[in-house]
Design a protein around this motif. Structure first.
Motif, mmCIF file in Angstrom:
data_model
loop_
_atom_site.group_PDB
_atom_site.id
_atom_site.type_symbol
_atom_site.label_atom_id
_atom_site.label_comp_id
_atom_site.label_asym_id
_atom_site.label_seq_id
_atom_site.Cartn_x
_atom_site.Cartn_y
_atom_site.Cartn_z
ATOM 1 N N GLU A 185 2.945 7.234 -0.947
ATOM 2 C CA GLU A 185 3.627 6.144 -1.647
ATOM 3 C C GLU A 185 2.815 5.520 -2.775
ATOM 4 O O GLU A 185 3.223 5.544 -3.928
ATOM 5 C CB GLU A 185 4.044 5.070 -0.643
ATOM 6 N N ASN A 186 1.689 4.916 -2.480
ATOM 7 C CA ASN A 186 0.968 4.145 -3.488
ATOM 8 C C ASN A 186 0.308 5.087 -4.491
ATOM 9 O O ASN A 186 -0.513 5.927 -4.134
ATOM 10 C CB ASN A 186 -0.085 3.256 -2.825
ATOM 11 N N SER A 187 0.673 4.921 -5.759
ATOM 12 C CA SER A 187 0.190 5.871 -6.764
ATOM 13 C C SER A 187 -1.313 5.775 -6.988
ATOM 14 O O SER A 187 -1.962 6.778 -7.309
ATOM 15 C CB SER A 187 0.933 5.657 -8.093
ATOM 16 N N TYR A 188 -1.879 4.575 -6.823
ATOM 17 C CA TYR A 188 -3.336 4.465 -6.936
ATOM 18 C C TYR A 188 -3.986 5.236 -5.790
ATOM 19 O O TYR A 188 -4.956 5.981 -5.982
ATOM 20 C CB TYR A 188 -3.773 2.999 -6.918
ATOM 21 N N GLY A 189 -3.441 5.064 -4.597
ATOM 22 C CA GLY A 189 -3.983 5.779 -3.443
ATOM 23 C C GLY A 189 -3.857 7.279 -3.563
ATOM 24 O O GLY A 189 -4.664 8.021 -3.004
ATOM 25 N N CYS A 190 -2.848 7.757 -4.313
ATOM 26 C CA CYS A 190 -2.679 9.207 -4.481
ATOM 27 C C CYS A 190 -3.909 9.860 -5.103
ATOM 28 O O CYS A 190 -4.235 11.007 -4.791
ATOM 29 C CB CYS A 190 -1.462 9.494 -5.362
ATOM 30 N N ILE A 191 -4.577 9.118 -5.981
ATOM 31 C CA ILE A 191 -5.726 9.712 -6.666
ATOM 32 C C ILE A 191 -7.060 9.124 -6.187
ATOM 33 O O ILE A 191 -8.125 9.620 -6.547
ATOM 34 C CB ILE A 191 -5.599 9.573 -8.202
ATOM 35 N N ALA A 192 -7.003 8.097 -5.354
ATOM 36 C CA ALA A 192 -8.236 7.437 -4.904
ATOM 37 C C ALA A 192 -8.484 7.587 -3.410
ATOM 38 O O ALA A 192 -9.635 7.670 -2.980
ATOM 39 C CB ALA A 192 -8.193 5.941 -5.254
ATOM 40 N N ALA A 193 -7.425 7.603 -2.613
ATOM 41 C CA ALA A 193 -7.585 7.579 -1.153
ATOM 42 C C ALA A 193 -7.790 8.993 -0.630
ATOM 43 O O ALA A 193 -6.838 9.713 -0.378
ATOM 44 C CB ALA A 193 -6.354 6.946 -0.499
ATOM 45 N N VAL A 194 -9.024 9.375 -0.484
ATOM 46 C CA VAL A 194 -9.326 10.732 -0.019
ATOM 47 C C VAL A 194 -9.411 10.779 1.506
ATOM 48 O O VAL A 194 -10.113 11.613 2.079
ATOM 49 C CB VAL A 194 -10.632 11.261 -0.651
ATOM 50 N N ASP A 195 -8.635 9.908 2.165
ATOM 51 C CA ASP A 195 -8.660 9.939 3.624
ATOM 52 C C ASP A 195 -8.046 11.224 4.165
ATOM 53 O O ASP A 195 -8.251 11.565 5.327
ATOM 54 C CB ASP A 195 -7.958 8.713 4.216
ATOM 55 N N TYR A 196 -7.291 11.973 3.343
ATOM 56 C CA TYR A 196 -6.829 13.280 3.806
ATOM 57 C C TYR A 196 -8.014 14.232 3.990
ATOM 58 O O TYR A 196 -7.997 15.102 4.872
ATOM 59 C CB TYR A 196 -5.783 13.866 2.853
ATOM 60 N N VAL A 197 -9.053 14.048 3.180
ATOM 61 C CA VAL A 197 -10.281 14.837 3.340
ATOM 62 C C VAL A 197 -11.069 14.356 4.560
ATOM 63 O O VAL A 197 -11.446 15.151 5.430
ATOM 64 C CB VAL A 197 -11.159 14.749 2.073
ATOM 65 N N THR A 198 -11.303 13.065 4.619
ATOM 66 C CA THR A 198 -12.136 12.540 5.713
ATOM 67 C C THR A 198 -11.455 12.708 7.058
ATOM 68 O O THR A 198 -12.110 13.017 8.054
ATOM 69 C CB THR A 198 -12.485 11.062 5.456
ATOM 70 N N ALA A 199 -10.130 12.510 7.116
ATOM 71 C CA ALA A 199 -9.426 12.680 8.389
ATOM 72 C C ALA A 199 -9.507 14.123 8.864
ATOM 73 O O ALA A 199 -9.736 14.393 10.051
ATOM 74 C CB ALA A 199 -7.959 12.255 8.244
ATOM 75 N N THR A 200 -9.344 15.049 7.944
ATOM 76 C CA THR A 200 -9.376 16.469 8.310
ATOM 77 C C THR A 200 -10.748 16.875 8.821
ATOM 78 O O THR A 200 -10.883 17.477 9.897
ATOM 79 C CB THR A 200 -8.989 17.339 7.106
ATOM 80 N N TYR A 201 -11.785 16.536 8.067
ATOM 81 C CA TYR A 201 -13.113 17.019 8.448
ATOM 82 C C TYR A 201 -13.718 16.213 9.593
ATOM 83 O O TYR A 201 -14.561 16.729 10.335
ATOM 84 C CB TYR A 201 -14.016 17.087 7.222
ATOM 85 N N ALA A 202 -13.259 14.975 9.770
ATOM 86 C CA ALA A 202 -13.672 14.238 10.972
ATOM 87 C C ALA A 202 -13.076 14.894 12.213
ATOM 88 O O ALA A 202 -13.741 15.034 13.247
ATOM 89 C CB ALA A 202 -13.237 12.780 10.878
ATOM 90 N N ALA A 203 -11.808 15.304 12.120
ATOM 91 C CA ALA A 203 -11.184 15.996 13.246
ATOM 92 C C ALA A 203 -11.890 17.323 13.528
ATOM 93 O O ALA A 203 -12.144 17.674 14.688
ATOM 94 C CB ALA A 203 -9.702 16.235 12.952
ATOM 95 N N LEU A 204 -12.237 18.052 12.472
ATOM 96 C CA LEU A 204 -12.933 19.324 12.653
ATOM 97 C C LEU A 204 -14.328 19.116 13.230
ATOM 98 O O LEU A 204 -14.788 19.886 14.082
ATOM 99 C CB LEU A 204 -13.021 20.061 11.317
ATOM 100 N N GLU A 205 -15.003 18.089 12.760
ATOM 101 C CA GLU A 205 -16.334 17.775 13.274
ATOM 102 C C GLU A 205 -16.274 17.565 14.789
ATOM 103 O O GLU A 205 -17.088 18.115 15.545
ATOM 104 C CB GLU A 205 -16.854 16.519 12.583
#
Length: 501
Positions: A226-246
């Motif tokens: 939703e939030n367009s600023y978050g689309c380019i700033a919120a890299v929680d898709y990266v951190t959530a993925t690699y935290a789960a993998l960790e």
């Protein structure tokens, strides 16, 4: 030694070109060429549907893009420095075919910012799904093995010492339960990855009346982020993925440590078949179960790489940044490569091992690990407090261990002595009942509480785990079908547009 270009007014500087731009170009053409194509198609269809581009212009662009993808093989492209990166190379090729003005219209209402994060998410979804499939397969193998070994007695250890008997099925059920939660954590991360950034443009969306929902659907995403600023700033898709993998590979390393211990000559609880044993080059007697070591160090490598992705994101600004892009994303793919190898080997290895009943029986005999049930039985049958019963049981165990005897066959006499000394009367438990009480089979059978090792309790647990696993697999199947249909629709519509109909 100083490095500088011959002309500091010409981009790119040769050193920057070789150290940054060439690796980024090679990574993009290797990992993201299909993603670029899909984004171009979805975005162009949306521009035509909303009237931002007229149908004739969109058709000419689509036809040229089709020709580019037929004629240009990304794997054969070499970086020359003529264009900054893969995106600009394709854009230049498009302009060459339809003219600079028309070719430039494809980029209306979008930015490299939203394109990049959409590319990364498209690729990450594929990597997550492949690993999730392997994890689910491994979970199924664990559950199958646990069901098959639901009555196979093993020694459970605490603090490195024999503690109580349980079953291999109960132990593997615990491993499966953690793996199931790990898969659920990865699924939660996958849901974040499944939110589409396209339409955010650089930061604030666009003044054009774009349809973000259409682009997201055509690319197979669940919906737009939703939030367009978050689309380019919120890299929680990266951190959530690699935290789960960790966490997955941190947790997987723990039963591997147990397997290493249980296969040791002194413990000998687990027998590893010859197919997973390497011999020594000099010591003929050695049976080395080295797959355990390979799984352990590969799990550690995977964990470290996943942790590295989180470290890279640490203390970065909440904005568009190179830290989360290009080479960082490509570095993350190595997590999936080594992780997939560990999971495949773990499933095959655990399925193949068997329990050495003789060693288990000997270790139970030497350690008196069923003595807790004697204390419990004294509370239930003799009406003693647990503390008094514990002291009688402890005295019995000390005597048996000191004599090197067996609790079942040699423990009754010291038990009777300890009981009479503590209570001043004879026990109601005779020799035959005593032997039954302290047997490992009875120890397991009476622990029929929720989550316990008794057959009925364990069967219920394993059935619940399997149902949850099947539900997750069905959810993944439906999502994959949705994404497949979206890709088919996009390709079909785009091909029609390219043909002018």
């Amino acid at each position: 030694m100083a490095f500088s270009s011959s002309d500091d007014s010409v981009f790119p500087d040769p050193v920057y070109r070789e150290t940054v731009l060439r690796p980024l170009f090679n990574g993009a053409r290797t990992h993201h060429a299909e993603g670029f194509r899909a984004i171009d198609e979805a975005h162009l269809l949306m521009l035509a549907d909303t009237g931002i581009l007229d149908t004739d212009a969109a058709s000419r662009i689509a036809s040229a893009l089709e020709a580019i993808h037929r004629e240009v093989d990304p794997t054969t492209l070499a970086y020359t420095g003529e264009f900054e990166d893969y995106f600009f190379l394709i854009e230049a090729e498009l302009k060459k075919r339809v003219g600079a003005d028309l070719g430039g219209r494809l980029h209306t209402a979008r930015s490299r910012n939203d394109i990049d994060h959409t590319l990364f998410k498209l690729s990450l979804k594929t990597h997550i799904d492949r690993l999730a499939e392997k994890l689910t397969s491994a979970l199924g193998a664990l559950l199958d093995k646990a069901e098959h070994e639901r009555e196979t007695i093993i020694v459970a250890y605490t603090h490195g010492q024999p503690a109580q008997p349980t079953t291999l099925g109960h132990y593997l059920g615990a491993v499966a339960e953690v793996l199931l939660r790990d898969i659920e954590r990865l699924e939660a991360a996958r849901m974040i990855v499944d939110l589409c950034p396209m339409g955010a443009a650089a930061i604030t969306t666009s003044g054009f009346e774009i349809d973000r929902e259409e682009v997201a659907a055509l690319l197979g995403f669940e919906r737009p982020l939703e939030n367009s600023y978050g689309c380019i700033a919120a890299v929680d898709y990266v951190t959530a993925t690699y935290a789960a993998l960790e966490l997955i590979f941190l947790h997987l390393g723990r039963p591997l440590q147990d397997l290493q211990f249980w296969t040791s000559f002194e413990v000998g609880q687990v027998y590893v078949p010859n197919a997973f044993v390497q011999i020594s080059s000099i010591m003929p007697q050695k049976r080395n179960p080295v797959p355990i070591e390979h799984m352990r160090h590969l799990a550690s490598q995977t964990f470290a790489r996943a942790r590295g992705m989180l470290d890279i994101m640490h203390n970065t600004p909440f904005t568009d940044m190179n830290d989360s892009e290009g080479e960082t994303q490509q570095a993350g793919y190595a997590v999936f490569e080594t992780g997939g190898r560990v999971v495949d080997l773990f499933a095959a290895f655990v399925t193949s091992i068997r329990i050495d009943d003789r060693h288990v029986a000997a270790n139970i005999r030497r350690s008196c690990i069923t003595i807790t049930e004697l204390a419990d039985a004294l509370v239930r049958r003799e009406g003693l407090s647990f503390r008094q019963a514990h002291e009688i049981a402890a005295a019995t165990a000390r005597s048996v261990v000191a004599s090197g005897g067996d609790l079942g066959s040699d423990g009754y006499a010291p038990f009777r002595t300890a009981f009479e000394a503590s209570t001043g009367c004879e026990p109601g438990i005779d020799t035959e009942l005593f032997e039954e009480i302290v047997s490992p089979e009875n120890f397991v059978a009476v622990r029929a509480r929720f989550g316990g090792p008794a057959r009925e309790s364990l069967d219920a647990s394993l059935a619940g785990y399997r149902q949850t696993m099947n539900d997750l697999a069905e959810h993944a199947r439906r999502r994959g079908e949705r994404e497949r249909r979206a890709n088919e629709e996009r390709r079909t519509r785009f091909s029609r547009l390219a043909r002018g109909n």
